[in-house]
Write a protein that holds these residues in place. Structure first.
Motif, PDB file in Angstrom:
ATOM      1  N   PHE A 131      42.763 -51.010  -4.127  1.00 60.68           N
ATOM      2  CA  PHE A 131      43.190 -50.695  -2.769  1.00 60.68           C
ATOM      3  C   PHE A 131      43.582 -51.943  -2.003  1.00 60.68           C
ATOM      4  N   LEU A 132      44.529 -51.728  -1.080  1.00 61.55           N
ATOM      5  CA  LEU A 132      45.008 -52.754  -0.168  1.00 61.55           C
ATOM      6  C   LEU A 132      44.415 -52.496   1.199  1.00 61.55           C
ATOM      7  N   PHE A 133      44.088 -53.553   1.906  1.00 61.63           N
ATOM      8  CA  PHE A 133      43.606 -53.412   3.275  1.00 61.63           C
ATOM      9  C   PHE A 133      44.558 -54.177   4.181  1.00 61.63           C
ATOM     10  N   VAL A 134      45.017 -53.515   5.244  1.00 58.17           N
ATOM     11  CA  VAL A 134      46.050 -54.072   6.110  1.00 58.17           C
ATOM     12  C   VAL A 134      45.471 -54.457   7.466  1.00 58.17           C
ATOM     13  N   LEU A 135      45.612 -55.734   7.813  1.00 63.94           N
ATOM     14  CA  LEU A 135      45.336 -56.223   9.164  1.00 63.94           C
ATOM     15  C   LEU A 135      46.661 -56.595   9.798  1.00 63.94           C
ATOM     16  N   ASP A 136      46.674 -56.777  11.115  1.00 63.74           N
ATOM     17  CA  ASP A 136      47.895 -57.294  11.724  1.00 63.74           C
ATOM     18  C   ASP A 136      47.559 -58.349  12.759  1.00 63.74           C
ATOM     19  N   THR A 137      48.513 -59.199  13.025  1.00 61.86           N
ATOM     20  CA  THR A 137      48.272 -60.355  13.889  1.00 61.86           C
ATOM     21  C   THR A 137      47.940 -59.948  15.316  1.00 61.86           C
ATOM     22  N   ALA A 138      48.398 -58.769  15.756  1.00 68.17           N
ATOM     23  CA  ALA A 138      48.115 -58.326  17.122  1.00 68.17           C
ATOM     24  C   ALA A 138      46.639 -58.031  17.337  1.00 68.17           C
ATOM     25  N   GLU A 139      45.907 -57.817  16.242  1.00 67.66           N
ATOM     26  CA  GLU A 139      44.469 -57.584  16.357  1.00 67.66           C
ATOM     27  C   GLU A 139      43.701 -58.876  16.618  1.00 67.66           C
ATOM     28  N   GLY A 140      44.372 -60.008  16.406  1.00 61.53           N
ATOM     29  CA  GLY A 140      43.753 -61.302  16.673  1.00 61.53           C
ATOM     30  C   GLY A 140      43.409 -62.051  15.397  1.00 61.53           C
ATOM     31  N   GLU A 141      43.510 -63.372  15.474  1.00 63.36           N
ATOM     32  CA  GLU A 141      43.265 -64.190  14.294  1.00 63.36           C
ATOM     33  C   GLU A 141      41.810 -64.133  13.838  1.00 63.36           C
ATOM     34  N   LYS A 142      40.930 -63.625  14.715  1.00 64.77           N
ATOM     35  CA  LYS A 142      39.504 -63.550  14.382  1.00 64.77           C
ATOM     36  C   LYS A 142      39.181 -62.482  13.351  1.00 64.77           C
ATOM     37  N   MET A 143      40.080 -61.553  13.112  1.00 66.82           N
ATOM     38  CA  MET A 143      39.759 -60.386  12.287  1.00 66.82           C
ATOM     39  C   MET A 143      39.212 -60.731  10.896  1.00 66.82           C
ATOM     40  N   PRO A 144      39.809 -61.644  10.150  1.00 63.41           N
ATOM     41  CA  PRO A 144      39.222 -61.944   8.838  1.00 63.41           C
ATOM     42  C   PRO A 144      37.792 -62.455   8.932  1.00 63.41           C
ATOM     43  N   ARG A 145      37.455 -63.170   9.999  1.00 60.17           N
ATOM     44  CA  ARG A 145      36.108 -63.708  10.145  1.00 60.17           C
ATOM     45  C   ARG A 145      35.076 -62.611  10.379  1.00 60.17           C
TER      46      ARG A 145
ATOM     47  N   GLY B 292      43.712 -44.279  10.034  1.00 62.65           N
ATOM     48  CA  GLY B 292      43.222 -45.531  10.604  1.00 62.65           C
ATOM     49  C   GLY B 292      41.707 -45.560  10.672  1.00 62.65           C
ATOM     50  N   ASP B 293      41.124 -46.669  10.242  1.00 64.80           N
ATOM     51  CA  ASP B 293      39.676 -46.758  10.181  1.00 64.80           C
ATOM     52  C   ASP B 293      39.250 -48.193  10.475  1.00 64.80           C
ATOM     53  N   ASN B 294      37.947 -48.454  10.396  1.00 68.51           N
ATOM     54  CA  ASN B 294      37.441 -49.778  10.738  1.00 68.51           C
ATOM     55  C   ASN B 294      37.260 -50.635   9.487  1.00 68.51           C
ATOM     56  N   LEU B 295      36.606 -51.779   9.658  1.00 72.87           N
ATOM     57  CA  LEU B 295      36.518 -52.760   8.583  1.00 72.87           C
ATOM     58  C   LEU B 295      35.570 -52.365   7.467  1.00 72.87           C
ATOM     59  N   THR B 296      34.881 -51.234   7.608  1.00 74.93           N
ATOM     60  CA  THR B 296      33.981 -50.776   6.552  1.00 74.93           C
ATOM     61  C   THR B 296      34.704 -49.927   5.511  1.00 74.93           C
ATOM     62  N   LEU B 297      35.978 -49.630   5.740  1.00 71.53           N
ATOM     63  CA  LEU B 297      36.698 -48.725   4.854  1.00 71.53           C
ATOM     64  C   LEU B 297      36.829 -49.275   3.437  1.00 71.53           C
ATOM     65  N   THR B 298      36.444 -48.481   2.461  1.00 69.08           N
ATOM     66  CA  THR B 298      36.743 -48.736   1.062  1.00 69.08           C
ATOM     67  C   THR B 298      37.178 -47.411   0.436  1.00 69.08           C
ATOM     68  N   PHE B 299      37.691 -47.487  -0.780  1.00 68.31           N
ATOM     69  CA  PHE B 299      38.146 -46.291  -1.485  1.00 68.31           C
ATOM     70  C   PHE B 299      37.251 -46.023  -2.689  1.00 68.31           C
TER      71      PHE B 299
ATOM     72  N   GLY C  56      43.174 -49.590   6.529  1.00 66.65           N
ATOM     73  CA  GLY C  56      43.228 -50.564   7.609  1.00 66.65           C
ATOM     74  C   GLY C  56      43.106 -49.888   8.957  1.00 66.65           C
ATOM     75  N   PRO C  57      42.903 -50.685  10.009  1.00 64.31           N
ATOM     76  CA  PRO C  57      42.749 -50.127  11.361  1.00 64.31           C
ATOM     77  C   PRO C  57      43.990 -49.389  11.843  1.00 64.31           C
ATOM     78  N   VAL C  58      43.789 -48.559  12.860  1.00 68.11           N
ATOM     79  CA  VAL C  58      44.908 -47.862  13.495  1.00 68.11           C
ATOM     80  C   VAL C  58      45.935 -48.882  13.998  1.00 68.11           C
ATOM     81  N   GLY C  59      47.193 -48.645  13.671  1.00 65.90           N
ATOM     82  CA  GLY C  59      48.265 -49.487  14.180  1.00 65.90           C
ATOM     83  C   GLY C  59      48.511 -50.764  13.410  1.00 65.90           C
ATOM     84  N   SER C  60      47.787 -50.984  12.326  1.00 62.54           N
ATOM     85  CA  SER C  60      47.968 -52.234  11.580  1.00 62.54           C
ATOM     86  C   SER C  60      49.264 -52.248  10.774  1.00 62.54           C
ATOM     87  N   GLY C  61      49.819 -51.074  10.503  1.00 63.32           N
ATOM     88  CA  GLY C  61      51.100 -51.014   9.793  1.00 63.32           C
ATOM     89  C   GLY C  61      51.012 -50.426   8.397  1.00 63.32           C
TER      90      GLY C  61
END
Length: 216
Positions: free
Chosen positions: A130-144, A115-122, A19-24
Motif C-alpha cells: 500500500f501507498l500512503f499519500v501526504l500533501d504539502t498543504a498539511e504541513g512539513e511536520k506530518m512525517p514527524r 480519507g483517514d488518519n495516520l493510523t490507516l493500514t491495509f 491517506g488523509p482527506v484531501g491529500s490527493g
C-alpha cells in the motif's frame, strides 16, 4: 504470500492507496492509471466512501476514454474507511473478486481508501502493498507525526509539491524527515497535475509485480 490471479492465470497486483482527506489519493489514481495503460497494463479501480459513490463517479469522469467506466467500482463502507480495508475487508474482497470475474483481463487492482488518519493500514488479505499519500498543504511536520500509515506503507507519497512554497512548507525538510522516520524506505514527491513522480510510482509497482509473478 497468497497470490491473486485473474481467470487467465495472470497474477494480479493489488495496491492500496490511503491517506488523509484531501491529500490527493483520487488525483494520484487519475494520474497513474493512464501511465499503467500506456505500459500495456489493465488496471481497475475500487474506491471506498462512507455513504456515497462520489469518488468512483469522479474517477470515471476523469478517466473517460482511458478506462472503461465499468472498471471503476465504488464501495459504500457505512463506517470509518479504515474498517473496510484493514479490520474487515470483506466488502472490498468481494468487489475485487467480482471485478476479476467480470473483467478477466484486469492485472492491477487499485483500492482507494476513504480519507483517514495516520493510523490507516491495509489488510494483507486485501492488498500486496500500500501507498500512503501526504500533501504539502498539511504541513512539513506530518512525517514527524509518524503513525503506521507513514512508517509501514511500502511507498510514501508526498503530493502537491507545486504548492509547497505557497503554504510555507519547506519541502527539503519534509522530505528529509520522511526519509528519517522511514529509515530510508522509498519516498516519492509528486505533482499529480503535471505528472511529476508518477512514472516513478509506476516503476515501483512494476518491481513488485515482478516479485509476485516470480512467486506465483
Amino acid at each position: 504470500m497468497h497470490t491473486t490471479t485473474n481467470t487467465g492465470g495472470t497474477p494480479v497486483l493489488r495496491v492500496g492507496i490511503g491517506g488523509p482527506v484531501g491529500s490527493g489519493k483520487t488525483a494520484l489514481i487519475e494520474a497513474l492509471v493512464p501511465v499503467l495503460v500506456d505500459r500495456g497494463l489493465a488496471p481497475a479501480v475500487i474506491t471506498n466512501d462512507i455513504y456515497t459513490q462520489e469518488d468512483a463517479e469522479h474517477v470515471r469522469r476523469e478517466l473517460d476514454g482511458t478506462l472503461a467506466p465499468e472498471r471503476v467500482v465504488g464501495v459504500e463502507t457505512g463506517a470509518c474507511p479504515h474498517t473496510a480495508v484493514r479490520d474487515d475487508p470483506t466488502m472490498n474482497l468481494a468487489a475485487g473478486a467480482e471485478m476479476l470475474d467480470a473483467h478477466p483481463e484486469v492485472d492491477t487492482l487499485l483500492f482507494e481508501s476513504g480519507g483517514d488518519n495516520l493510523t490507516l493500514t491495509f489488510s494483507p488479505a486485501l492488498v500486496d502493498l500500500f501507498l500512503f499519500v501526504l500533501d504539502t498543504a498539511e504541513g512539513e511536520k506530518m512525517p514527524r507525526k509518524r503513525g503506521p500509515g507513514i512508517t509501514e506503507c511500502e511507498l510514501l507519497v508526498i503530493n502537491k509539491v507545486d504548492i509547497a512554497q505557497y503554504v510555507r512548507c519547506d519541502l527539503e525538510v519534509m522530505s528529509a524527515d520522511a526519509d528519517r522516520v522511514r529509515s530510508g524506505r522509498p519516498v516519492v514527491l509528486t505533482n499529480c497535475l503535471d505528472g511529476t513522480g508518477i512514472a516513478e510510482i509506476a516503476d515501483f509497482l512494476e518491481s513488485h509485480r515482478e516479485r509476485i509473478s516470480a512467486s506465483a
